[in-house]
Write a protein that holds these residues in place. Structure first.
Motif, PDB file in Angstrom:
ATOM      1  N   ILE A  25      13.891  32.240 -36.974  1.00  0.00           N
ATOM      2  CA  ILE A  25      14.467  33.227 -36.048  1.00  0.00           C
ATOM      3  C   ILE A  25      14.849  32.552 -34.732  1.00  0.00           C
ATOM      4  O   ILE A  25      15.937  32.772 -34.201  1.00  0.00           O
ATOM      5  CB  ILE A  25      13.487  34.391 -35.801  1.00  0.00           C
ATOM      6  N   ALA A  26      13.951  31.707 -34.216  1.00  0.00           N
ATOM      7  CA  ALA A  26      14.222  31.022 -32.951  1.00  0.00           C
ATOM      8  C   ALA A  26      15.456  30.135 -33.075  1.00  0.00           C
ATOM      9  O   ALA A  26      16.306  30.115 -32.171  1.00  0.00           O
ATOM     10  CB  ALA A  26      13.004  30.205 -32.534  1.00  0.00           C
ATOM     11  N   ASP A  27      15.567  29.404 -34.179  1.00  0.00           N
ATOM     12  CA  ASP A  27      16.732  28.537 -34.375  1.00  0.00           C
ATOM     13  C   ASP A  27      18.016  29.351 -34.532  1.00  0.00           C
ATOM     14  O   ASP A  27      19.088  28.916 -34.117  1.00  0.00           O
ATOM     15  CB  ASP A  27      16.528  27.639 -35.597  1.00  0.00           C
ATOM     16  N   HIS A  53      15.899  24.505 -26.285  1.00  0.00           N
ATOM     17  CA  HIS A  53      15.661  25.291 -25.073  1.00  0.00           C
ATOM     18  C   HIS A  53      14.151  25.297 -24.835  1.00  0.00           C
ATOM     19  O   HIS A  53      13.365  25.464 -25.769  1.00  0.00           O
ATOM     20  CB  HIS A  53      16.188  26.718 -25.252  1.00  0.00           C
ATOM     21  N   ASP A  54      13.747  25.117 -23.572  1.00  0.00           N
ATOM     22  CA  ASP A  54      12.322  25.037 -23.244  1.00  0.00           C
ATOM     23  C   ASP A  54      11.544  26.265 -23.719  1.00  0.00           C
ATOM     24  O   ASP A  54      10.451  26.126 -24.274  1.00  0.00           O
ATOM     25  CB  ASP A  54      12.116  24.865 -21.737  1.00  0.00           C
ATOM     26  N   ARG A  55      12.072  27.442 -23.505  1.00  0.00           N
ATOM     27  CA  ARG A  55      11.353  28.665 -23.889  1.00  0.00           C
ATOM     28  C   ARG A  55      11.228  28.787 -25.406  1.00  0.00           C
ATOM     29  O   ARG A  55      10.187  29.177 -25.916  1.00  0.00           O
ATOM     30  CB  ARG A  55      12.032  29.905 -23.328  1.00  0.00           C
ATOM     31  N   ILE A  56      12.293  28.450 -26.122  1.00  0.00           N
ATOM     32  CA  ILE A  56      12.235  28.478 -27.591  1.00  0.00           C
ATOM     33  C   ILE A  56      11.228  27.440 -28.076  1.00  0.00           C
ATOM     34  O   ILE A  56      10.430  27.702 -28.975  1.00  0.00           O
ATOM     35  CB  ILE A  56      13.633  28.230 -28.208  1.00  0.00           C
ATOM     36  N   GLY A  57      11.247  26.259 -27.466  1.00  0.00           N
ATOM     37  CA  GLY A  57      10.278  25.226 -27.822  1.00  0.00           C
ATOM     38  C   GLY A  57       8.851  25.685 -27.584  1.00  0.00           C
ATOM     39  O   GLY A  57       7.957  25.416 -28.395  1.00  0.00           O
ATOM     40  N   PHE A  58       8.630  26.379 -26.487  1.00  0.00           N
ATOM     41  CA  PHE A  58       7.303  26.910 -26.167  1.00  0.00           C
ATOM     42  C   PHE A  58       6.841  27.887 -27.246  1.00  0.00           C
ATOM     43  O   PHE A  58       5.710  27.818 -27.726  1.00  0.00           O
ATOM     44  CB  PHE A  58       7.356  27.590 -24.796  1.00  0.00           C
TER      45      PHE A  58
END
Length: 124
Positions: free
Chosen positions: A81-83, A90-95
């Motif tokens: 979903i994040a991808d 993106h920092d927030r997606i990575g978090f």
């Protein structure tokens, strides 16, 4: 293709089971971490028969397999979903992805502890 809800209880549940089986098959055939964890589960099931583990040990082992595979499946869903939402880094997606991976790590550590508690005494 438009989604149509099946209001019939029996056929609706059968369709849900079909979707679940399809999803499990996709996980086992496409996700390397699930392949590895499924293989380890098979190896430990064989070990359970070889070492004649108790009923309680079987219950703990099966619950642990279910826990790890379930959390890994949710982690995979979060990552997909994040991808999809933000394909670039993106920092927030990575978090978010790191947190989901951390949940898998907690489940894996619990599984290792259960495995050690069951099998180390068999070797001593």
């Amino acid at each position: 293709m438009e989604f149509q809800k099946d209001n019939s209880f029996i056929t609706g549940r059968l369709k849900s089971v079909g979707f679940a089986v399809k999803g499990a098959f996709k996980l086992i055939t496409t996700e390397h971490s699930v392949m590895v964890q499924s293989s380890l589960a098979v190896i430990l099931i064989i070990a359970g028969f070889v070492f004649d583990i108790s009923r309680e040990e079987w219950m703990m082992q099966i619950l642990t397999f279910g826990l790890v595979l379930s959390i890994e499946s949710l982690n995979t869903a979060v990552e997909k979903i994040a991808d999809f939402i933000h394909p670039e880094f993106h920092d927030r997606i990575g978090f978010i992805k790191d947190i989901a991976a951390g949940a898998v790590m907690f489940a894996a550590l619990a599984a290792i502890a259960v495995g050690l508690l069951i099998y180390v005494p068999k070797f001593l």
